[in-house]
Write an enzyme that holds these catalytic residues in place. Structure first.
Site, PDB file in Angstrom:
ATOM      1  N   CYS A 113       0.839  -1.211   0.000  1.00 33.04           N
ATOM      2  CA  CYS A 113       0.000   0.000   0.000  1.00 33.04           C
ATOM      3  C   CYS A 113       0.871   1.257   0.000  1.00 33.04           C
ATOM      4  O   CYS A 113       1.599   1.511   0.956  1.00 33.04           O
ATOM      5  CB  CYS A 113      -0.900  -0.050   1.231  1.00 33.04           C
ATOM      6  SG  CYS A 113      -1.675   1.499   1.695  1.00 33.04           S
ATOM      7  N   CYS A 158       0.232   3.744   2.817  1.00 31.97           N
ATOM      8  CA  CYS A 158       0.700   3.137   4.075  1.00 31.97           C
ATOM      9  C   CYS A 158       2.203   3.370   4.244  1.00 31.97           C
ATOM     10  O   CYS A 158       2.679   3.663   5.346  1.00 31.97           O
ATOM     11  CB  CYS A 158       0.426   1.632   4.101  1.00 31.97           C
ATOM     12  SG  CYS A 158      -1.320   1.186   4.007  1.00 31.97           S
TER      13      CYS A 158
END
Length: 104
Positions: free
Chosen positions: A32, A35
């Site tokens: 991600c 992230c």
């Protein structure tokens, strides 16, 4: 040294549900992009706030992600004295996140 705690099911219970004070749990995954951008922000924040900052890898611990209804990542859930008090979805900048954590 990092103060961010990597959680699994057992440590989630002891650190978050049985913990005292404010705990921010970041649900994330290695693939991600947002992230990855949030990671260094949380590392810095862990040195500056009294709240405990923890991470749960949704790929490794999908049961925890499902239990808390994580639909998109990054999602951060704030717990206070073991109870969920807030849920933040998406990348947040450090000043806003710090202000939020200090408000509980």
């Amino acid at each position: 040294m990092s103060k961010v705690i990597q959680l699994d099911e057992a440590t989630f219970k002891t650190e978050v549900l049985e913990g005292k004070g404010v705990v921010l749990v970041d649900f994330w995954a290695s693939w991600c992009g947002p992230c990855k951008m949030l990671g260094p922000i949380l590392e810095e924040l862990s040195e500056e706030v009294t709240a405990n900052i923890c991470k749960v890898n949704v790929d490794e611990y999908s049961g925890l992600a499902a239990e808390y209804g994580i639909r998109s990542i990054p999602t951060m859930i704030v717990f206070k004295d073991g109870k969920k008090v807030d849920q933040l979805v998406g990348l947040m900048q450090k000043p806003a996140l710090k202000e939020k954590l200090e408000s509980y």
